[in-house]
Design a protein around this motif. Structure first.
Motif, PDB file in Angstrom:
ATOM      1  N   LEU A   1      -6.407  -4.260   6.179  1.00 61.10           N
ATOM      2  CA  LEU A   1      -6.118  -2.969   5.549  1.00 61.10           C
ATOM      3  C   LEU A   1      -7.004  -1.931   6.234  1.00 61.10           C
ATOM      4  O   LEU A   1      -8.151  -2.228   6.575  1.00 61.10           O
ATOM      5  CB  LEU A   1      -6.454  -2.982   4.050  1.00 61.10           C
ATOM      6  CG  LEU A   1      -5.582  -3.841   3.127  1.00 61.10           C
ATOM      7  CD1 LEU A   1      -6.151  -3.823   1.717  1.00 61.10           C
ATOM      8  CD2 LEU A   1      -4.140  -3.364   3.120  1.00 61.10           C
ATOM      9  N   CYS A   2      -6.483  -0.726   6.413  1.00 64.27           N
ATOM     10  CA  CYS A   2      -7.313   0.334   6.977  1.00 64.27           C
ATOM     11  C   CYS A   2      -8.235   0.858   5.869  1.00 64.27           C
ATOM     12  O   CYS A   2      -8.127   0.449   4.717  1.00 64.27           O
ATOM     13  CB  CYS A   2      -6.425   1.453   7.550  1.00 64.27           C
ATOM     14  SG  CYS A   2      -5.807   2.601   6.311  1.00 64.27           S
TER      15      CYS A   2
ATOM     16  N   TYR B   1       0.097   4.358   0.747  1.00 62.65           N
ATOM     17  CA  TYR B   1      -0.446   5.514   1.442  1.00 62.65           C
ATOM     18  C   TYR B   1       0.366   5.985   2.635  1.00 62.65           C
ATOM     19  O   TYR B   1       0.500   7.174   2.877  1.00 62.65           O
ATOM     20  CB  TYR B   1      -1.864   5.210   1.907  1.00 62.65           C
ATOM     21  CG  TYR B   1      -2.923   5.901   1.091  1.00 62.65           C
ATOM     22  CD1 TYR B   1      -2.834   7.252   0.792  1.00 62.65           C
ATOM     23  CD2 TYR B   1      -4.033   5.202   0.630  1.00 62.65           C
ATOM     24  CE1 TYR B   1      -3.801   7.880   0.048  1.00 62.65           C
ATOM     25  CE2 TYR B   1      -5.006   5.829  -0.117  1.00 62.65           C
ATOM     26  CZ  TYR B   1      -4.891   7.171  -0.394  1.00 62.65           C
ATOM     27  OH  TYR B   1      -5.843   7.781  -1.126  1.00 62.65           O
ATOM     28  N   CYS B   2       0.850   5.066   3.456  1.00 62.41           N
ATOM     29  CA  CYS B   2       1.536   5.554   4.658  1.00 62.41           C
ATOM     30  C   CYS B   2       2.683   4.633   5.035  1.00 62.41           C
ATOM     31  O   CYS B   2       2.919   3.597   4.423  1.00 62.41           O
ATOM     32  CB  CYS B   2       0.556   5.731   5.811  1.00 62.41           C
ATOM     33  SG  CYS B   2       0.276   4.256   6.791  1.00 62.41           S
TER      34      CYS B   2
ATOM     35  N   VAL C   1       3.120   2.571   7.334  1.00 65.62           N
ATOM     36  CA  VAL C   1       2.872   1.211   7.818  1.00 65.62           C
ATOM     37  C   VAL C   1       3.243   0.198   6.733  1.00 65.62           C
ATOM     38  O   VAL C   1       3.741  -0.879   7.000  1.00 65.62           O
ATOM     39  CB  VAL C   1       1.404   1.061   8.255  1.00 65.62           C
ATOM     40  CG1 VAL C   1       1.103  -0.357   8.683  1.00 65.62           C
ATOM     41  CG2 VAL C   1       1.105   2.008   9.405  1.00 65.62           C
ATOM     42  N   SER C   2       3.015   0.570   5.481  1.00 63.68           N
ATOM     43  CA  SER C   2       3.403  -0.268   4.329  1.00 63.68           C
ATOM     44  C   SER C   2       2.765  -1.659   4.375  1.00 63.68           C
ATOM     45  O   SER C   2       3.454  -2.678   4.335  1.00 63.68           O
ATOM     46  CB  SER C   2       4.921  -0.395   4.237  1.00 63.68           C
ATOM     47  OG  SER C   2       5.490   0.866   4.016  1.00 63.68           O
ATOM     48  N   CYS C   3       1.459  -1.689   4.466  1.00 62.34           N
ATOM     49  CA  CYS C   3       0.748  -2.971   4.514  1.00 62.34           C
ATOM     50  C   CYS C   3       0.877  -3.729   3.197  1.00 62.34           C
ATOM     51  O   CYS C   3       0.905  -3.131   2.123  1.00 62.34           O
ATOM     52  CB  CYS C   3      -0.731  -2.720   4.797  1.00 62.34           C
ATOM     53  SG  CYS C   3      -1.017  -1.987   6.418  1.00 62.34           S
TER      54      CYS C   3
ATOM     55  N   LYS D   1      -8.260   3.470   4.093  1.00 65.00           N
ATOM     56  CA  LYS D   1      -7.586   4.032   2.908  1.00 65.00           C
ATOM     57  C   LYS D   1      -7.048   2.917   2.015  1.00 65.00           C
ATOM     58  O   LYS D   1      -7.210   2.942   0.800  1.00 65.00           O
ATOM     59  CB  LYS D   1      -6.436   4.950   3.342  1.00 65.00           C
ATOM     60  CG  LYS D   1      -6.936   6.255   3.907  1.00 65.00           C
ATOM     61  CD  LYS D   1      -5.831   7.274   4.004  1.00 65.00           C
ATOM     62  CE  LYS D   1      -4.765   6.844   4.981  1.00 65.00           C
ATOM     63  NZ  LYS D   1      -3.675   7.805   5.072  1.00 65.00           N
ATOM     64  N   GLY D   2      -6.405   1.935   2.637  1.00 62.48           N
ATOM     65  CA  GLY D   2      -5.886   0.822   1.848  1.00 62.48           C
ATOM     66  C   GLY D   2      -7.005   0.023   1.209  1.00 62.48           C
ATOM     67  O   GLY D   2      -6.893  -0.438   0.071  1.00 62.48           O
TER      68      GLY D   2
ATOM     69  N   ARG E   1       3.984   8.598   9.218  1.00 62.16           N
ATOM     70  CA  ARG E   1       3.298   9.080  10.415  1.00 62.16           C
ATOM     71  C   ARG E   1       3.906   8.442  11.663  1.00 62.16           C
ATOM     72  O   ARG E   1       3.256   8.297  12.674  1.00 62.16           O
ATOM     73  CB  ARG E   1       1.826   8.741  10.335  1.00 62.16           C
ATOM     74  CG  ARG E   1       1.119   9.609   9.355  1.00 62.16           C
ATOM     75  CD  ARG E   1      -0.354   9.293   9.351  1.00 62.16           C
ATOM     76  NE  ARG E   1      -0.681   8.596   8.135  1.00 62.16           N
ATOM     77  CZ  ARG E   1      -1.574   7.618   8.066  1.00 62.16           C
ATOM     78  NH1 ARG E   1      -2.185   7.212   9.142  1.00 62.16           N
ATOM     79  NH2 ARG E   1      -1.849   7.044   6.940  1.00 62.16           N
TER      80      ARG E   1
ATOM     81  N   CYS F   1       0.857  -1.192   0.000  1.00 62.34           N
ATOM     82  CA  CYS F   1       0.000   0.000   0.000  1.00 62.34           C
ATOM     83  C   CYS F   1       0.892   1.239   0.000  1.00 62.34           C
ATOM     84  O   CYS F   1       1.811   1.337   0.815  1.00 62.34           O
ATOM     85  CB  CYS F   1      -0.905  -0.005   1.224  1.00 62.34           C
ATOM     86  SG  CYS F   1      -1.898   1.504   1.353  1.00 62.34           S
TER      87      CYS F   1
HETATM   88  S1  SF4 Z   1      -3.590   0.077   4.520  1.00 65.23           S
HETATM   89 FE1  SF4 Z   1      -3.738   1.902   5.796  1.00 65.23          FE
HETATM   90  S2  SF4 Z   1      -2.301   1.549   7.484  1.00 65.23           S
HETATM   91 FE2  SF4 Z   1      -1.769   0.098   5.835  1.00 65.23          FE
HETATM   92  S3  SF4 Z   1      -0.172   1.181   4.612  1.00 65.23           S
HETATM   93 FE3  SF4 Z   1      -2.161   1.604   3.664  1.00 65.23          FE
HETATM   94  S4  SF4 Z   1      -2.808   3.544   4.579  1.00 65.23           S
HETATM   95 FE4  SF4 Z   1      -1.207   2.712   5.898  1.00 65.23          FE
END
Ligand code: SF4
Length: 199
Positions: free
Chosen positions: A95-96, A56-57, A59-61, A98-99, A198, A54
């Motif tokens: 996944l949050c 987005y952030c 955490v790199s899921c 956003k993911g 973050r 991912c």
């Molecule tokens: S799924 Fe959410 S917590 Fe995981 S990397 Fe993407 S934005 Fe970050």
């Protein structure tokens, strides 16, 4: 005996097939067939899987990205589904929000897929090649560094600073990419090195 048969079939069935199998054990075979026809095939059965991260952030899921033949562009593959990678040590399949919504931004009409350039005086961006973009960025960086690099401070101490440029990195980079980014930025004398992490 009937009880034994029913239990075996109960264990053999799962999900939607369970009800039909149990009904068949009671002597309603036609009902089971009709029920089976009404069940949609598993939607990911004909897809190709690829693992990704991912973006987005920090955490790199881990994600699993499923693609299938495009209906609108024959011969091309398109992404049809994304879910968390259950084997990934970071998120274990979760996944949050956003993911989970990644499919929407991948398909977004406003997504930037290529280097874009707005010429001086122009009112719109146009697509350019990676070579053009990299050369342009390198030239502007060099021009700025040549003009603004500070080798020594007012006390005559060597500082080697380049304070008129900032570097924005990506939080989903691997350790190796992060290390390389750090070395390049600091090697150039940059002080402002930032990313969207973050943590
Ligand atoms: S799924 Fe959410 S917590 Fe995981 S990397 Fe993407 S934005 Fe970050």
């Amino acid at each position: 005996m009937n009880m034994e048969l029913s239990r075996r079939q109960f264990l053999a069935g799962s999900g939607a097939g369970l009800a039909g199998t149990t009904i068949a054990a009671l002597g309603f075979g036609d009902v089971e067939s009709a029920h089976a026809v009404s069940i949609r095939p598993f939607k990911l059965a004909q897809t190709k899987e690829a693992r990704s991260t991912c973006p987005y952030c920090a955490v790199s899921c881990g994600m699993v990205i499923f693609s299938a033949q495009s209906k609108s562009a024959p011969g091309k593959m398109e992404i049809v589904h994304i879910e968390g990678d259950a084997d990934h040590p970071v998120n274990r399949g979760t996944l949050c929000p956003k993911g989970s919504a990644a499919l929407d931004y991948i398909r977004s009409e406003t997504r930037v897929k290529y280097p874009m350039y707005r010429k001086p005086g122009a009112n719109k961006f146009e697509r350019v090649s990676w070579d053009f973009a990299m050369e342009r960025i390198a030239k502007l960086m060099k021009d700025d560094r040549d003009q603004n690099f500070i080798e020594k401070n007012n006390d005559g101490t060597t500082v080697n600073r380049w304070t008129t440029m900032a570097f924005l990195s990506g939080s989903s980079c691997t350790n190796e990419t992060g290390w390389l980014t750090w070395k390049v930025a600091r090697g150039l004398g940059l002080l402002q090195l930032e990313n969207q992490a973050r943590i």
